[in-house]
Design a protein around this motif. Structure first.
Motif, short mmCIF file in Angstrom:
data_model
loop_
_atom_site.label_atom_id
_atom_site.label_comp_id
_atom_site.label_asym_id
_atom_site.label_seq_id
_atom_site.Cartn_x
_atom_site.Cartn_y
_atom_site.Cartn_z
N VAL A 25 79.85 -77.59 139.14
CA VAL A 25 80.25 -76.27 139.61
C VAL A 25 79.18 -75.23 139.27
CG1 VAL A 25 82.21 -74.67 139.77
CG2 VAL A 25 82.63 -76.99 139.06
N GLY A 26 77.93 -75.62 139.36
CA GLY A 26 76.82 -74.71 139.08
C GLY A 26 76.68 -74.37 137.62
N GLY A 27 77.33 -75.12 136.73
CA GLY A 27 77.37 -74.77 135.32
C GLY A 27 76.16 -75.17 134.52
N PRO A 42 61.28 -66.67 148.98
CA PRO A 42 61.90 -66.31 147.71
C PRO A 42 62.96 -67.33 147.28
CG PRO A 42 62.80 -64.97 149.46
CD PRO A 42 61.73 -65.82 150.09
N LEU A 43 63.04 -67.52 145.99
CA LEU A 43 63.89 -68.55 145.41
C LEU A 43 64.55 -67.99 144.16
CD1 LEU A 43 64.51 -71.71 145.35
CD2 LEU A 43 62.55 -71.85 143.83
N GLU A 44 65.80 -68.34 143.95
CA GLU A 44 66.52 -67.89 142.77
C GLU A 44 67.44 -69.01 142.29
OE1 GLU A 44 68.24 -63.75 141.54
OE2 GLU A 44 69.42 -64.56 143.18
N TYR A 45 67.55 -69.15 140.98
CA TYR A 45 68.45 -70.13 140.40
C TYR A 45 69.74 -69.43 139.97
CZ TYR A 45 64.70 -73.52 140.45
OH TYR A 45 63.73 -74.39 140.86
N ALA A 46 70.87 -70.07 140.25
CA ALA A 46 72.16 -69.46 139.94
C ALA A 46 72.99 -70.40 139.10
CB ALA A 46 72.91 -69.14 141.23
N GLU A 47 73.55 -69.86 138.04
CA GLU A 47 74.47 -70.63 137.21
C GLU A 47 75.86 -70.02 137.35
OE1 GLU A 47 76.26 -70.23 134.20
OE2 GLU A 47 75.99 -68.10 134.43
N HIS A 48 76.86 -70.87 137.13
CA HIS A 48 78.25 -70.42 137.20
C HIS A 48 78.99 -70.90 135.97
CE1 HIS A 48 78.30 -69.54 141.62
NE2 HIS A 48 77.30 -70.38 141.58
N ALA A 72 61.45 -68.69 136.70
CA ALA A 72 62.09 -68.36 137.98
C ALA A 72 63.18 -67.33 137.73
CB ALA A 72 62.71 -69.62 138.59
N PRO A 73 63.51 -66.54 138.75
CA PRO A 73 64.61 -65.59 138.60
C PRO A 73 65.94 -66.35 138.49
CG PRO A 73 63.71 -65.49 140.83
CD PRO A 73 62.86 -66.43 140.06
N VAL A 74 66.83 -65.79 137.69
CA VAL A 74 68.13 -66.41 137.44
C VAL A 74 69.22 -65.35 137.63
CG1 VAL A 74 69.58 -67.61 135.75
CG2 VAL A 74 67.11 -67.97 135.74
N VAL A 75 70.35 -65.78 138.18
CA VAL A 75 71.49 -64.89 138.33
C VAL A 75 72.75 -65.62 137.86
CG1 VAL A 75 72.01 -65.56 140.73
CG2 VAL A 75 72.69 -63.31 139.91
N GLU A 76 73.62 -64.88 137.18
CA GLU A 76 74.97 -65.38 136.90
C GLU A 76 75.70 -65.19 138.21
OE1 GLU A 76 78.55 -66.10 136.70
OE2 GLU A 76 77.61 -66.66 134.83
N GLY A 77 75.95 -66.27 138.91
CA GLY A 77 76.40 -66.19 140.28
C GLY A 77 77.89 -66.09 140.51
N GLU A 78 78.69 -66.16 139.46
CA GLU A 78 80.12 -66.10 139.72
C GLU A 78 80.91 -65.82 138.45
OE1 GLU A 78 83.72 -68.85 141.48
OE2 GLU A 78 81.68 -69.60 141.59
N TRP A 79 80.91 -64.57 138.04
CA TRP A 79 81.82 -64.20 136.96
C TRP A 79 83.16 -63.98 137.64
CZ3 TRP A 79 80.86 -63.52 131.69
CH2 TRP A 79 82.00 -63.18 130.96
#
Length: 162
Positions: A25-27, A42-48, A72-79
């Protein structure tokens, strides 16, 4: 992943952002850099929703290393709704202590955040979007969905987005 990225970029001509999520689950993006996509920005890594324990050392190993080392850029993709009795992976039963540390970790490492589940009883108390939930001192995943981090998240966005 590289073949998919190449197809999207070169065959289909898309220049939009590629959002790379890890398994579970993107964790976890633990191995993302070992198998990274190259030459496809452009590319971004997302964690959930990283699984516990909820500590900076664990977050570093799951995804933070990408941001800490400026790989690499990172985003918390689903709080989302972290009080769910039917999904242990979604619950932070140590939320009164870990949520402030989590938000500070994101800010300190310039990791962005996207919020979902802005529905009554989740991150907001009522239908009014200006009525965020608050973490109570007796936080538990079984005491109700109206005990959440909505207020802390709203304050985090206000602080970091002017």
């Amino acid at each position: 992943m590289q073949q998919l990225a190449d197809r999207v970029r070169h065959r289909d001509g898309a220049r939009n952002l590629l959002w790379v999520e890890g398994p579970h689950v993107g964790g976890s993006l633990k191995d993302a850099w070992a198998y990274r996509i190259s030459h496809d920005g452009p590319l971004e890594y997302a964690e959930h929703r990283p699984a516990g324990p909820h500590t900076p050392a664990d977050w570093y190993g799951l995804f933070g290393y990408l941001a800490v080392h400026n790989l690499a850029p990172v985003v918390e993709g689903e709080w989302a709704d972290y009080a769910r009795t039917n999904a242990g992976w979604a619950c932070w039963d140590d939320a009164p202590k870990s949520v402030p540390v989590w938000l500070r970790y994101l800010a300190d490492h310039r990791i962005g955040m996207i919020v979902t589940k802005m529905i009554p009883g989740q991150l907001i108390e009522s239908a009014n979007m200006d009525d965020p939930t608050h973490i109570r001192s007796n936080w538990s995943c079984t005491t109700g969905l109206n005990e959440g981090a909505g207020n802390q998240i709203r304050n985090w966005f206000s602080l970091h987005n002017g």
